[in-house]
Design a protein around this motif. Structure first.
Motif, PDB file in Angstrom:
ATOM      1  N   LEU A 517     -12.225 -31.520 -24.563  1.00 53.53           N
ATOM      2  CA  LEU A 517     -13.331 -31.103 -25.624  1.00 53.53           C
ATOM      3  C   LEU A 517     -13.773 -29.701 -25.748  1.00 53.53           C
ATOM      4  O   LEU A 517     -14.019 -29.411 -24.585  1.00 53.53           O
ATOM      5  CB  LEU A 517     -13.977 -32.248 -25.593  1.00 53.53           C
ATOM      6  CG  LEU A 517     -13.760 -33.543 -25.826  1.00 53.53           C
ATOM      7  CD1 LEU A 517     -15.049 -35.063 -25.896  1.00 53.53           C
ATOM      8  CD2 LEU A 517     -13.203 -33.650 -27.490  1.00 53.53           C
ATOM      9  N   SER A 521     -17.822 -30.290 -29.374  1.00 54.82           N
ATOM     10  CA  SER A 521     -17.741 -31.814 -28.928  1.00 54.82           C
ATOM     11  C   SER A 521     -18.077 -31.664 -27.593  1.00 54.82           C
ATOM     12  O   SER A 521     -17.625 -32.162 -26.978  1.00 54.82           O
ATOM     13  CB  SER A 521     -16.228 -32.493 -29.239  1.00 54.82           C
ATOM     14  OG  SER A 521     -16.243 -31.504 -30.524  1.00 54.82           O
ATOM     15  N   ASN A 628     -21.913 -34.054 -30.129  1.00 52.14           N
ATOM     16  CA  ASN A 628     -20.602 -34.744 -29.729  1.00 52.14           C
ATOM     17  C   ASN A 628     -20.461 -36.050 -29.629  1.00 52.14           C
ATOM     18  O   ASN A 628     -19.330 -36.746 -28.775  1.00 52.14           O
ATOM     19  CB  ASN A 628     -20.181 -33.899 -28.025  1.00 52.14           C
ATOM     20  CG  ASN A 628     -21.721 -34.193 -27.096  1.00 52.14           C
ATOM     21  OD1 ASN A 628     -22.867 -35.120 -27.275  1.00 52.14           O
ATOM     22  ND2 ASN A 628     -21.722 -33.468 -26.157  1.00 52.14           N
ATOM     23  N   GLU A 629     -21.597 -36.594 -29.662  1.00 54.27           N
ATOM     24  CA  GLU A 629     -20.732 -38.284 -29.409  1.00 54.27           C
ATOM     25  C   GLU A 629     -20.109 -39.193 -30.607  1.00 54.27           C
ATOM     26  O   GLU A 629     -19.092 -39.419 -30.434  1.00 54.27           O
ATOM     27  CB  GLU A 629     -22.458 -38.979 -29.536  1.00 54.27           C
ATOM     28  CG  GLU A 629     -22.379 -40.489 -29.434  1.00 54.27           C
ATOM     29  CD  GLU A 629     -23.523 -40.749 -29.373  1.00 54.27           C
ATOM     30  OE1 GLU A 629     -23.877 -42.182 -29.740  1.00 54.27           O
ATOM     31  OE2 GLU A 629     -25.014 -40.389 -29.492  1.00 54.27           O
ATOM     32  N   ALA A 631     -16.667 -37.188 -31.325  1.00 52.55           N
ATOM     33  CA  ALA A 631     -15.634 -37.621 -30.717  1.00 52.55           C
ATOM     34  C   ALA A 631     -15.690 -37.924 -29.680  1.00 52.55           C
ATOM     35  O   ALA A 631     -14.447 -38.189 -29.764  1.00 52.55           O
ATOM     36  CB  ALA A 631     -15.916 -35.585 -30.053  1.00 52.55           C
TER      37      ALA A 631
END
Length: 806
Positions: A517, A521, A628-629, A631
């Motif tokens: 990531l 992300s 980023n949650e 992802a």
């Protein structure tokens, strides 16, 4: 006194038997409650107990509970000063004081001496299966690459951290792997045996206390809070420049318990005193007040006993709500007293009970329906409230019908005729304004006025709005987290598999995906059990890698190491160790047995209790954000056996689903109540009796829309209770109008008194420290006020001169 009065005034043996039976029930319930409270407290202060199981995978729910338990049995105190020496001295004093208090199982102010070599010695037998990605590339490289690795190991600067000897680890590969262990994933360093964090000009020292039991046991909470308060006072006197910040579930649980107990006392005392004063003002009889509270007390004591018997624990939310049940439970006795005081001729207590029975039965049915719907909600605390309320109001109803007639045998000496006359006149005037044919015009006007409010209704299902933590504790917790440098995130991955090896392999696959990531992300890091224990497949693959690229030609390896400056016996010893380690594979159980693994054992869940044949581990990401949650969710969905757990978000989503379902439940309940009332009164009269509570619910929703107050599940559930309680007032008036020789003023007085006592009790919920109960209180208060104001509509079609026996 005539012969009828003499007969009713003299209790028969049946009445004495009835009194004895009720006394036995009261004593049994009271003794059971006393026995439960005399032992380990049955009160549940864990806020997580409010929440339902939100994860489809029961293993994920186990992970939530286990992680909460692992992290909840510690109390963390941070001592901060601008003078490092003062901070350490103050931490020493704090640790000694807390240890002497015996409130903790153990207190750590200074880290016990620990030989880091123990960790090195633990991993040494498995060294050939522990390669970093970079060393894996070096091992597969050219002879020159290997020679450079040996030269750097022999002549390079020593690495900080866990060190290995040249003889045991000539290439330094194990040392590199050990350097990647997340043993110090924080801002803390060890100085003079203290865990210290330096920020700007301040020095903070960590003191950790381990609780002797659950953080949600009230006895443990009291002892811990008393010990900490005493230690803080002594510390302030000795080191005025030192401050203390605290973090831990025990502090939040104690604050919640203290706030709830305060709510119980305030709501219970104010409700009881207010109800008593209202009844005294209306009835002018301390005896009636006493009998009313006998009925109410029976209901509440039996409700307490039944709830603890069924659920084992009693949540403080239930207790606070139960304190507000006083106003509703006393309604049944009020209606009986109205008949008692309104009787103009000889009083027969049993006949009076028969006269009031139809009204109370219909009222009980509507109330039970409202509370029964709560029992189907997925929230444990709401099911407790439903059980408590159903038992409480049913026992109160039964005591009014079955017990009070045996206690209220003598006729009333005086009756508030003037008050009843005034009430009758006001009822007639108010009914002329909103009753009869005008009722439909009033209903249409209210609907038209409510429509803009309905269109402005918005919702907010965020769980954080319903469970409020003490701001001072939250601020201190943030200070501790900032100093330690640990992310106190409640989000994590659960990895499950059919065997420990399957779990480890899937965990490694997850960590590989997390490492890819980038940008918004990306994570700042993560904690995983595979950082300490690679899968067996990974270990064997690393060993095979070395066998193919490094150890395949022992003679060449001897030559290579000799050219680099290593003695021949070192090379031979390394090769002999290689040969002996052929079957050596590190397992999770080996790692768990090491004392230094204790801070990280929560990462391994092991065998599932709820799912036979399943094993699980968790991976805790650091730096989770709204960016980023998504992802992280995609990563979890892409890998088998992996799920991303965000308890707060899951509960919020469930709140939304059940709030929407609550609208359907409410519509169904309204239909059922209408059917019940039509069965009792006929279709036309049934509609007019149901109309006030229908309009009350509509007006309440419109008021929330106009006030731009976002509604949630608890508002919808409170509307169920508005239906169950608010329908009673029109029923009481209708039944009173249907009884022969009934004083309508007395009936209207009783309805207003019932509404006032209920408003007093439920309205007090608006002062609760629990946001969920505030939502209940606001919704119930408004709905009940509108219900009682419109209740005279329900008597339409029953002229004053038309009576029939009920």
């Amino acid at each position: 006194m005539d012969s009828l009065e003499l007969r009713t005034a003299t209790p028969s043996w049946r009445q004495w038997m009835l009194r004895a039976a009720w006394l036995l029930l009261a004593m049994s319930a009271a003794l059971y409650c006393a026995w439960r409270f005399a032992g380990p407290t049955p009160l549940q202060t864990n806020l997580l107990a409010l929440l339902p199981a939100t994860e489809a995978d029961p293993v994920a729910e186990e992970a939530v509970d286990q992680l909460a338990g692992a992290l909840g049995n510690r109390a963390v105190l941070l001592v901060t000063s601008n003078d490092a020496a003062h901070a350490k001295a103050a931490a020493t004093q704090l640790g000694a004081t807390l240890s002497a208090s015996h409130a903790f199982a153990s207190v750590t102010a200074q880290v016990p001496p620990f030989d880091p070599g123990r960790i090195t010695r633990f991993y040494l037998p498995y060294r050939f299966g522990m390669l970093t990605n970079n060393d894996r590339t070096i091992a597969a490289g050219s002879t020159e690459t290997l020679r450079s690795a040996l030269a750097e190991r022999l002549y390079g600067l020593p690495d900080a951290g866990l060190a290995t000897s040249l003889a045991d680890d000539p290439f330094g590969w194990l040392q590199h792997w050990l350097a990647g262990l997340p043993l110090a994933a924080s801002n803390l360093t060890v100085e003079d045996g203290f865990l210290v964090s330096h920020r700007a000009n301040t020095t903070s020292v960590l003191v950790i206390g381990t609780l002797p039991g659950s953080a949600y046991e009230s006895n443990i909470q009291r002892r811990v809070l008393q010990a900490v308060a005493s230690a803080e006072s002594a510390l302030k006197a000795a080191w005025p420049d030192a401050t203390i910040a605290r973090a831990g579930a025990v502090f939040h649980a104690e604050a919640a318990r203290r706030a709830s107990e305060r709510d119980v006392h305030v709501i219970g005392i104010v409700s009881a005193v207010g109800v008593a004063l209202l009844m005294l003002w209306i009835f002018r009889s301390p005896r009636l007040i006493l009998l009313g509270f006998v009925s109410t007390a029976l209901g509440i004591v039996c409700a307490l006993a039944a709830t603890m018997l069924v659920f084992g624990k009693l949540h403080l939310l239930t207790l606070v709500f139960g304190a507000s049940l006083i106003g509703e439970a006393v309604d049944y006795s009020i209606q009986y007293f109205v008949v008692y005081l309104g009787t103009r001729r000889g009083w027969d207590s049993r006949r009076g009970a028969r006269e009031v029975l139809p009204a109370l039965t219909v009222a009980l049915s509507t109330s039970l329906l409202g509370y029964a719907i709560l029992a189907f909600a997925p929230f444990p605390a709401l099911r407790q409230i439903a059980c408590f309320s159903i038992v409480g109001i049913f026992v109160a109803f039964a005591s009014v019908i079955g017990l009070l007639p045996s206690l209220l045998t003598r006729p009333a000496r005086r009756s508030p005729r003037t008050l009843f006359a005034v009430a009758a006149a006001s009822l007639a005037k108010w009914q002329s304004l909103i009753g009869g044919r005008r009722a439909w015009g009033v209903a249409l006007a209210l609907v038209v006025a409510a429509v803009p409010g309905w269109l402005q209704l918005r919702s907010d299902d965020d769980i954080h709005l319903l469970i409020q933590r003490e701001p001072a504790l939250v601020a201190q917790e943030r200070m501790v987290s900032s100093a330690v440098g640990a992310d106190n995130s409640a989000q994590f991955f659960v990895v499950r598999g059919a065997s420990p090896e399957a779990v480890l392999e899937r965990t490694e696959a997850l960590c590989v995906r997390l490492a890819t990531l980038t940008g918004a992300s990306a994570l700042s890091g993560w904690q995983s059990v595979t950082s300490f224990v690679p899968s067996e497949a990974r270990q064997r693959a690393d060993r095979a890698w070395l066998g193919a690229h490094v150890v395949a030609d022992p003679a060449a390896l001897h030559s290579l190491m000799g050219a680099a400056g290593f003695r021949d016996e070192v090379a031979q010893a390394w090769l002999d160790a290689w040969a002996r380690s052929g079957a050596s594979v590190l397992h999770v159980d080996d790692w768990l047995a090491e004392p230094w693994s204790q801070p990280f054992r929560h990462l391994w869940l092991g065998r599932s209790v709820s799912t036979p044949g399943a094993f699980a581990a968790i991976v805790v990401p650091q730096g989770v954000s709204a960016a980023n949650e998504p992802a992280l969710l995609d990563v979890a969905h892409a890998l088998p056996g992996v799920s991303f757990v965000d308890k707060a978000a899951s509960v919020s989503r469930l709140f939304g689903v059940y709030r929407q379902d609550g609208a359907i439940w409410l519509a169904g309940a309204l239909t059922l109540v209408l059917a019940l009332l039509m069965f009792r009164y006929g279709w036309r009269a049934g509609i007019t009796v149901a109309l006030p509570v229908w309009l009350a619910i509509g007006v309440t929703l419109a008021a929330f829309g106009y006030a731009h107050m976002r509604i949630n599940l608890f508002n919808m559930l409170a509307l169920m209770l508005v239906l169950g309680v608010g329908a009673n007032y029109a029923v009481f008036l209708r039944e009173g109008a249907m009884r022969a020789a009934t004083d309508r003023g007395a009936v209207w007085t009783g309805v207003l008194l019932s509404a006032a006592t209920t408003l007093l009790s439920f309205g007090m919920l608006g002062m609760s420290s629990m946001p969920a109960l505030k939502s209940f209180g606001a919704t119930l208060s408004l709905g009940i006020m509108v219900s009682v104001m419109l209740a005279p509509i329900g008597t339409s079609g029953v002229p004053a001169n038309q009576r029939r026996k009920a």
